[in-house]
Enzyme design. Structure first.
Site, PDB file in Angstrom:
ATOM      1  N   ASP A   1      22.355   3.723  15.499  1.00 50.66           N
ATOM      2  CA  ASP A   1      23.067   2.699  14.630  1.00 50.66           C
ATOM      3  C   ASP A   1      24.072   3.868  13.741  1.00 50.66           C
ATOM      4  O   ASP A   1      23.863   4.815  13.403  1.00 50.66           O
ATOM      5  CB  ASP A   1      22.035   2.021  13.701  1.00 50.66           C
ATOM      6  CG  ASP A   1      22.530   0.548  13.291  1.00 50.66           C
ATOM      7  OD1 ASP A   1      23.784   0.681  13.600  1.00 50.66           O
ATOM      8  OD2 ASP A   1      21.728   0.312  12.218  1.00 50.66           O
TER       9      ASP A   1
ATOM     10  N   ASN B   1      24.080  -7.786  21.126  1.00 49.42           N
ATOM     11  CA  ASN B   1      25.401  -7.153  21.143  1.00 49.42           C
ATOM     12  C   ASN B   1      26.438  -8.028  21.927  1.00 49.42           C
ATOM     13  O   ASN B   1      27.501  -7.813  21.649  1.00 49.42           O
ATOM     14  CB  ASN B   1      25.453  -5.775  21.557  1.00 49.42           C
ATOM     15  CG  ASN B   1      24.635  -4.642  20.414  1.00 49.42           C
ATOM     16  OD1 ASN B   1      23.791  -3.879  21.058  1.00 49.42           O
ATOM     17  ND2 ASN B   1      24.759  -5.146  19.301  1.00 49.42           N
TER      18      ASN B   1
HETATM   19  C1  FPP Z   1      25.297   0.381  17.041  1.00 49.14           C
HETATM   20  O1  FPP Z   1      26.323   0.932  15.982  1.00 49.14           O
HETATM   21  C2  FPP Z   1      25.392   1.029  18.305  1.00 49.14           C
HETATM   22  C3  FPP Z   1      25.628   0.340  19.414  1.00 49.14           C
HETATM   23  C4  FPP Z   1      25.720  -1.191  19.377  1.00 49.14           C
HETATM   24  C5  FPP Z   1      26.175   0.975  20.546  1.00 49.14           C
HETATM   25  C6  FPP Z   1      25.444   2.214  21.115  1.00 49.14           C
HETATM   26  C7  FPP Z   1      26.129   2.969  21.820  1.00 49.14           C
HETATM   27  C8  FPP Z   1      26.668   4.230  21.818  1.00 49.14           C
HETATM   28  C9  FPP Z   1      25.949   5.100  20.969  1.00 49.14           C
HETATM   29  C10 FPP Z   1      27.433   4.471  22.910  1.00 49.14           C
HETATM   30  C11 FPP Z   1      27.035   5.410  24.178  1.00 49.14           C
HETATM   31  C12 FPP Z   1      25.833   5.299  24.637  1.00 49.14           C
HETATM   32  C13 FPP Z   1      25.666   5.548  25.776  1.00 49.14           C
HETATM   33  C14 FPP Z   1      24.236   5.690  26.521  1.00 49.14           C
HETATM   34  C15 FPP Z   1      26.722   6.414  26.796  1.00 49.14           C
HETATM   35  P1  FPP Z   1      27.060  -0.253  15.342  1.00 49.14           P
HETATM   36  O2  FPP Z   1      28.269  -0.354  16.085  1.00 49.14           O
HETATM   37  O3  FPP Z   1      26.262  -1.368  14.965  1.00 49.14           O
HETATM   38  O4  FPP Z   1      27.345   0.589  14.009  1.00 49.14           O
HETATM   39  P2  FPP Z   1      27.699  -0.120  12.601  1.00 49.14           P
HETATM   40  O5  FPP Z   1      26.112  -0.892  12.167  1.00 49.14           O
HETATM   41  O6  FPP Z   1      27.950   0.762  11.669  1.00 49.14           O
HETATM   42  O7  FPP Z   1      28.732  -1.238  12.552  1.00 49.14           O
END
Ligand code: FPP
Length: 259
Positions: A32, A80
């Site tokens: 996250d 998501n």
């Molecule tokens: C949450 O952060 C993260 C995600 C929804 C996506 C996770 C994906 C990756 C780490 C990219 C690469 C993954 C692979 C397997 C290649 P958020 O966007 O919810 O963060 P925030 O809470 O700060 O908005």
């Protein structure tokens, strides 16, 4: 399904931490904070995800080196899909690029890739690459890297209930004989033991519909570090926190000590 942890002598961390730590057999991570990481730098959210992909690589390599047997990463949840379409599209592109570029790293490190989730909802390009990499790495047994994509814990339980329901309808299962083991074996990956450790980054203290059934006895370690800043050293710190925990699985300390 209780998983066993294994005590392995590994060099973990450089900041005066002891070299001996207990390496969990199965580590699950809610990655996250990508969006916040980007926002702090006035960058588009997808830049946060792109930098998050770098942390994925280093964490996979380090988990393998330390002897973690299963590593499950929450890459994209059923919820998501509700994000703005440019962010969803950017993430899908990133998955394609990552799956293309990381195959050699997986092969070199003996890592088997497995996907869990409602894979049919993914764009064809992502689905095909997931299947290709799963196929090309299925003989490897160094570590299972499980990508939870288009994954929801409730969704998984519902599909398990449907499976059991069909078996009841076919007269193969008596409802009174349903056990926890039967539910576990109806989940997406029945052979994978429950996680011992759940790491969540960016100071969030929710489970967020991740592995709802499997996390029943997992130790949860929350770190304030945003996922793109999650270094090998921070991973070590989380493992040391886990090693210091006392897991009793509902029993008393005296029972554990054999007194
Ligand atoms: C949450 O952060 C993260 C995600 C929804 C996506 C996770 C994906 C990756 C780490 C990219 C690469 C993954 C692979 C397997 C290649 P958020 O966007 O919810 O963060 P925030 O809470 O700060 O908005």
């Amino acid at each position: 399904m209780e998983s066993e942890t294994v005590a392995v002598k590994v060099k973990v961390g450089s900041e005066g931490r002891p070299a001996l730590t207990v390496i969990p057999k199965h580590v699950a991570i809610i990655m996250d904070g990508n969006g916040r990481w980007a926002k702090k730098r006035f960058l588009p959210r997808v830049e946060g995800h792109r930098n998050g992909a770098k942390s994925v690589r280093s964490t996979v390599e380090e988990a393998r080196r330390l002897g973690v047997r299963y590593l499950t990463l929450f890459a994209f949840s059923t919820e998501n899909w509700r994000r703005p379409s440019d962010e969803v599209g950017g993430l899908m592109q990133l998955f394609v690029r990552h799956l293309e570029s990381e195959l050699d790293v997986l092969l070199k490190n003996g890592v088997r890739l497995r996907a869990m989730g409602d894979i049919d909802r993914l764009p064809e390009g992502v689905r095909d690459l997931l299947k290709r990499n799963e196929e090309k790495t299925k003989h490897l047994d160094g570590m299972d890297l499980i990508l939870a994509v288009s994954y929801g814990g409730r969704d998984e339980v519902v599909q398990a209930m449907k499976k059991i329901g069909r078996a009841i309808k076919a007269g193969e299962v008596d409802p009174e004989s349903i056990t926890e083991e039967m539910v576990s074996s109806s989940l997406y990956l029945p052979d994978v033991p429950d996680p011992d450790l759940l790491i969540r980054t960016s100071d969030e203290t929710r489970i967020s519909n991740f592995l709802l059934w499997q996390l029943a006895y997992a130790e949860i370690v929350v770190t304030s570090v945003l996922w793109p800043d999650f270094t090998t050293d921070e991973f070590h710190r989380c493992l040391h926190v886990f090693a210091g925990r006392n897991r009793r699985f509902g029993r008393t300390q005296e029972q554990i000590d054999g007194k």
